[in-house]
Design a protein around this motif. Structure first.
Motif, PDB file in Angstrom:
ATOM      1  N   ASN A 235       0.819  -1.208   0.000  1.00  0.00           N
ATOM      2  CA  ASN A 235       0.000   0.000   0.000  1.00  0.00           C
ATOM      3  C   ASN A 235       0.857   1.265   0.000  1.00  0.00           C
ATOM      4  OD1 ASN A 235      -3.059  -0.484   0.111  1.00  0.00           O
ATOM      5  ND2 ASN A 235      -2.263  -2.047   1.503  1.00  0.00           N
ATOM      6  N   ILE A 236       2.070   1.172   0.536  1.00  0.00           N
ATOM      7  CA  ILE A 236       3.020   2.278   0.395  1.00  0.00           C
ATOM      8  C   ILE A 236       3.496   2.351  -1.047  1.00  0.00           C
ATOM      9  CG2 ILE A 236       5.326   3.114   1.009  1.00  0.00           C
ATOM     10  CD1 ILE A 236       3.247   3.643   3.164  1.00  0.00           C
ATOM     11  N   LEU A 237       3.836   1.178  -1.621  1.00  0.00           N
ATOM     12  CA  LEU A 237       4.289   1.120  -3.010  1.00  0.00           C
ATOM     13  C   LEU A 237       3.212   1.650  -3.958  1.00  0.00           C
ATOM     14  CD1 LEU A 237       6.468   0.198  -5.047  1.00  0.00           C
ATOM     15  CD2 LEU A 237       5.398  -2.073  -5.014  1.00  0.00           C
ATOM     16  N   LYS A 238       1.959   1.419  -3.625  1.00  0.00           N
ATOM     17  CA  LYS A 238       0.840   1.875  -4.447  1.00  0.00           C
ATOM     18  C   LYS A 238       0.885   3.388  -4.693  1.00  0.00           C
ATOM     19  CE  LYS A 238      -3.203   0.441  -3.083  1.00  0.00           C
ATOM     20  NZ  LYS A 238      -4.495   0.384  -2.345  1.00  0.00           N
ATOM     21  N   LEU A 239       1.403   4.112  -3.734  1.00  0.00           N
ATOM     22  CA  LEU A 239       1.474   5.567  -3.853  1.00  0.00           C
ATOM     23  C   LEU A 239       2.403   6.000  -4.988  1.00  0.00           C
ATOM     24  CD1 LEU A 239       1.779   6.460  -0.055  1.00  0.00           C
ATOM     25  CD2 LEU A 239      -0.299   6.508  -1.464  1.00  0.00           C
ATOM     26  N   PHE A 240       3.332   5.112  -5.376  1.00  0.00           N
ATOM     27  CA  PHE A 240       4.344   5.465  -6.377  1.00  0.00           C
ATOM     28  C   PHE A 240       4.145   4.742  -7.713  1.00  0.00           C
ATOM     29  CE2 PHE A 240       6.129   5.836  -2.120  1.00  0.00           C
ATOM     30  CZ  PHE A 240       6.609   7.147  -2.136  1.00  0.00           C
TER      31      PHE A 240
ATOM     32  N   GLY B 262      -1.005 -12.693 -25.183  1.00  0.00           N
ATOM     33  CA  GLY B 262      -0.700 -12.047 -23.911  1.00  0.00           C
ATOM     34  C   GLY B 262       0.719 -12.254 -23.409  1.00  0.00           C
ATOM     35  N   LYS B 263       1.017 -11.601 -22.284  1.00  0.00           N
ATOM     36  CA  LYS B 263       2.306 -11.721 -21.615  1.00  0.00           C
ATOM     37  C   LYS B 263       2.169 -12.622 -20.393  1.00  0.00           C
ATOM     38  CE  LYS B 263       3.316  -6.928 -22.898  1.00  0.00           C
ATOM     39  NZ  LYS B 263       3.546  -5.546 -22.384  1.00  0.00           N
ATOM     40  N   LYS B 264       3.303 -13.142 -19.902  1.00  0.00           N
ATOM     41  CA  LYS B 264       3.313 -13.994 -18.720  1.00  0.00           C
ATOM     42  C   LYS B 264       4.235 -13.395 -17.668  1.00  0.00           C
ATOM     43  CE  LYS B 264       4.800 -17.506 -21.061  1.00  0.00           C
ATOM     44  NZ  LYS B 264       5.299 -18.862 -21.385  1.00  0.00           N
ATOM     45  N   ILE B 265       3.804 -13.484 -16.408  1.00  0.00           N
ATOM     46  CA  ILE B 265       4.655 -13.075 -15.298  1.00  0.00           C
ATOM     47  C   ILE B 265       4.560 -14.129 -14.201  1.00  0.00           C
ATOM     48  CG2 ILE B 265       4.525 -10.598 -15.742  1.00  0.00           C
ATOM     49  CD1 ILE B 265       2.384 -10.392 -13.587  1.00  0.00           C
ATOM     50  N   LYS B 266       5.509 -14.086 -13.281  1.00  0.00           N
ATOM     51  CA  LYS B 266       5.554 -15.060 -12.189  1.00  0.00           C
ATOM     52  C   LYS B 266       4.848 -14.509 -10.954  1.00  0.00           C
ATOM     53  CE  LYS B 266       8.764 -17.835  -9.415  1.00  0.00           C
ATOM     54  NZ  LYS B 266       7.946 -19.050  -9.572  1.00  0.00           N
ATOM     55  N   THR B 267       3.975 -15.314 -10.363  1.00  0.00           N
ATOM     56  CA  THR B 267       3.294 -14.897  -9.133  1.00  0.00           C
ATOM     57  C   THR B 267       4.315 -14.650  -8.024  1.00  0.00           C
ATOM     58  OG1 THR B 267       3.004 -17.226  -8.558  1.00  0.00           O
ATOM     59  CG2 THR B 267       1.133 -16.113  -9.601  1.00  0.00           C
ATOM     60  N   ASP B 268       3.928 -13.773  -7.101  1.00  0.00           N
ATOM     61  CA  ASP B 268       4.719 -13.479  -5.901  1.00  0.00           C
ATOM     62  C   ASP B 268       6.070 -12.835  -6.194  1.00  0.00           C
ATOM     63  OD1 ASP B 268       2.634 -14.637  -4.412  1.00  0.00           O
ATOM     64  OD2 ASP B 268       3.511 -16.616  -4.607  1.00  0.00           O
ATOM     65  N   SER B 269       6.255 -12.373  -7.417  1.00  0.00           N
ATOM     66  CA  SER B 269       7.462 -11.618  -7.766  1.00  0.00           C
ATOM     67  C   SER B 269       7.158 -10.126  -7.651  1.00  0.00           C
ATOM     68  CB  SER B 269       7.893 -11.943  -9.194  1.00  0.00           C
ATOM     69  OG  SER B 269       6.892 -11.520 -10.116  1.00  0.00           O
ATOM     70  N   ILE B 270       8.191  -9.315  -7.609  1.00  0.00           N
ATOM     71  CA  ILE B 270       8.004  -7.869  -7.579  1.00  0.00           C
ATOM     72  C   ILE B 270       7.214  -7.408  -8.804  1.00  0.00           C
ATOM     73  CG2 ILE B 270       9.181  -5.638  -7.712  1.00  0.00           C
ATOM     74  CD1 ILE B 270       9.294  -6.871  -4.980  1.00  0.00           C
ATOM     75  N   LYS B 271       7.543  -8.008  -9.958  1.00  0.00           N
ATOM     76  CA  LYS B 271       6.837  -7.646 -11.195  1.00  0.00           C
ATOM     77  C   LYS B 271       5.354  -7.972 -11.085  1.00  0.00           C
ATOM     78  CE  LYS B 271       7.206  -8.026 -16.217  1.00  0.00           C
ATOM     79  NZ  LYS B 271       7.976  -8.633 -17.349  1.00  0.00           N
ATOM     80  N   TYR B 272       5.033  -9.078 -10.425  1.00  0.00           N
ATOM     81  CA  TYR B 272       3.631  -9.450 -10.261  1.00  0.00           C
ATOM     82  C   TYR B 272       2.881  -8.387  -9.463  1.00  0.00           C
ATOM     83  CZ  TYR B 272      -0.546 -11.727  -8.439  1.00  0.00           C
ATOM     84  OH  TYR B 272      -1.841 -12.002  -8.098  1.00  0.00           O
ATOM     85  N   PHE B 273       3.430  -8.008  -8.340  1.00  0.00           N
ATOM     86  CA  PHE B 273       2.729  -7.058  -7.475  1.00  0.00           C
ATOM     87  C   PHE B 273       2.636  -5.668  -8.116  1.00  0.00           C
ATOM     88  CE2 PHE B 273       4.078 -10.225  -4.237  1.00  0.00           C
ATOM     89  CZ  PHE B 273       2.815 -10.558  -3.786  1.00  0.00           C
ATOM     90  N   ILE B 274       3.662  -5.252  -8.835  1.00  0.00           N
ATOM     91  CA  ILE B 274       3.598  -3.959  -9.512  1.00  0.00           C
ATOM     92  C   ILE B 274       2.555  -4.001 -10.626  1.00  0.00           C
ATOM     93  CG2 ILE B 274       4.870  -2.374 -11.027  1.00  0.00           C
ATOM     94  CD1 ILE B 274       7.339  -2.912  -9.324  1.00  0.00           C
ATOM     95  N   THR B 275       2.520  -5.099 -11.374  1.00  0.00           N
ATOM     96  CA  THR B 275       1.517  -5.250 -12.438  1.00  0.00           C
ATOM     97  C   THR B 275       0.113  -5.227 -11.850  1.00  0.00           C
ATOM     98  OG1 THR B 275       3.057  -6.570 -13.774  1.00  0.00           O
ATOM     99  CG2 THR B 275       0.715  -6.717 -14.323  1.00  0.00           C
ATOM    100  N   ALA B 276      -0.062  -5.931 -10.731  1.00  0.00           N
ATOM    101  CA  ALA B 276      -1.373  -5.955 -10.080  1.00  0.00           C
ATOM    102  C   ALA B 276      -1.789  -4.567  -9.607  1.00  0.00           C
ATOM    103  CB  ALA B 276      -1.355  -6.934  -8.911  1.00  0.00           C
ATOM    104  N   LEU B 277      -0.827  -3.798  -9.086  1.00  0.00           N
ATOM    105  CA  LEU B 277      -1.143  -2.462  -8.582  1.00  0.00           C
ATOM    106  C   LEU B 277      -1.539  -1.496  -9.691  1.00  0.00           C
ATOM    107  CD1 LEU B 277       1.654  -1.963  -5.890  1.00  0.00           C
ATOM    108  CD2 LEU B 277      -0.805  -2.066  -5.472  1.00  0.00           C
ATOM    109  N   LYS B 278      -0.931  -1.646 -10.859  1.00  0.00           N
ATOM    110  CA  LYS B 278      -1.220  -0.679 -11.924  1.00  0.00           C
ATOM    111  C   LYS B 278      -2.345  -1.131 -12.855  1.00  0.00           C
ATOM    112  CE  LYS B 278       2.227  -2.183 -15.368  1.00  0.00           C
ATOM    113  NZ  LYS B 278       3.428  -1.757 -16.126  1.00  0.00           N
TER     114      LYS B 278
END
Length: 386
Positions: A23-28, A83-99
């Motif tokens: 939720n802090i990362l979400k701000l950025f 489509g594209k593929k990403i790995k769950t529980d990775s930083i890329k996953y959480f950033i993709t989910a946030l945006k």
């Protein structure tokens, strides 16, 4: 993740630190109006309603401008069109989910945390109608479940008022957020012909001179090995089944995706086929003449095919005590016995008309909508994110 799931102090730490950090990362993280994130069964598979919606999207010009992203535990094991593929529980996953502008899932996206993106529209199809207790209805003594995360769902599909009423209450989702249109994955089960059934048998590689029984029990979350893997040990002697019904039938054994191992069952011997890893469950249902299950939501889906169903509830009292049920399935369809001898007798002397009437009554009660869920879902998603 298994350790986190089963040890509450560890999960509490994971939830608190993980949710706060995201939720802090979400701000950025800047929202992207053209990203749609898909995840099925928490990243285990490329299937079910999210896949059907995805395949609908790539053939729908309204979604040409969107980046479609799938999340998997092991992306290298899957091939997907466009489509594209990403790995769950990775930083890329959480950033993709946030945006992401939209999440599409049949289970959860937030991985036991709470961090939904600022502009995210969360579309959930879930993965079946409940017989067994769900969410807040599950006893706190059942250590296999329990999450502090809230269900931040904006819209959820359901097959009936029965289903929507339960999920609204146990997941604390506003009742008006439910789209009673059926499940997209079940559209292909409507209006199946005999030719389609035979074609599916050939596709799977089954003998054409035998009738097909699909045995698809659910998992018992309280039955696990030393590594906390879920196991299944039904009181079945398939050698006996082969002697009694093998001249006329074959068995497709489909274990629940949570089950790591089916104990004491020999498969792939020309009578029992282990299809637990077969990628499309609907193919198996279309090929089957009879379904045998217990407390699984597959009963609701298979009823669309208007074919006989038998419940084999050999551990009814134990399951009722450990997990709990919303109704007694033994009173709804054929079977309900604890004895495999009685199940075999029922197969050999199947009262087809009675079985068909029970299935139709079951479907009328619990599966009000089916056949056009993908169209309704695509329309609802497009309208909501534009």
């Amino acid at each position: 993740m298994t350790l986190v799931k089963f040890f509450k102090p560890l999960y509490s730490m994971y939830y608190t630190i993980g949710s706060f950090s995201l939720n802090i990362l979400k701000l950025f993280v800047k929202s992207d109006d053209h990203v749609i994130l898909f995840i099925s069964f928490g990243g285990k598979k490329f299937d079910d309603s999210p896949r059907v919606i995805y395949e609908g999207m790539i053939n729908d010009s309204r979604f040409d401008k969107y980046d479609l992203v799938w999340a998997f535990h092991h992306p290298e094991n899957f091939k997907i069109p466009r489509g594209k593929k990403i790995k769950t529980d990775s930083i890329k996953y959480f950033i993709t989910a946030l945006k992401a502008r939209c999440w599409i899932s049949n289970s959860t996206v937030e991985r036991g945390l709470s961090f939904k993106g600022k502009k995210t529209f969360y579309f959930n199809t879930w993965h079946g109608t409940p017989i067994k207790k769900m969410g807040e209805d599950i006893s706190i003594e059942n250590k296999s479940f329990g999450s502090s995360a809230k269900w931040n769902v904006d819209m959820m599909t359901s097959q009936s008022k029965y289903e929507a009423d339960i999920f609204s209450r146990v997941f604390n989702i506003d009742r008006d957020k439910f789209l009673v249109c059926g499940l997209p994955r079940n559209d292909s089960l409507a209006n199946v012909t005999i030719k389609a059934k035979h074609d599916m048998m050939r596709k799977i590689g089954l003998p054409m001179d035998k009738k097909v029984i699909l045995y698809a029990p659910t998992f018992r979350e309280y039955e696990r090995d030393k590594k906390l893997n879920c196991v299944l040990a039904p009181p079945i002697n398939f050698e006996k089944w082969k002697k009694e019904i093998g001249d006329e039938y074959i068995i497709l054994l489909r274990a629940h995706y949570e089950v790591a191992q089916v104990l004491n069952l020999n498969a792939n011997d020309g009578f029992v086929y282990d299809v637990s890893n077969y990628s499309v469950l609907n193919d198996l249902m279309i090929a089957a003449d009879i379904l045998i299950s217990d407390y699984s939501s597959i009963l609701f889906d298979y009823s669309i095919l208007d074919r006989p169903m038998i419940c084999f509830t050999y551990d009814y009292e134990k399951y009722m005590h450990n997990r709990g049920l919303y109704f007694d399935i033994r009173k709804e369809i054929l079977g309900g016995s604890n004895s495999e001898e009685e199940i075999l007798d029922l197969i050999n002397n199947l009262p087809f008309e009675k079985a068909s009437d029970l299935v139709r009554n079951f479907r009328r009660k619990y599966v009000e909508s089916y056949g056009n869920a993908t169209k309704y879902s695509l329309d609802a998603i497009f309208k909501s994110i534009n």
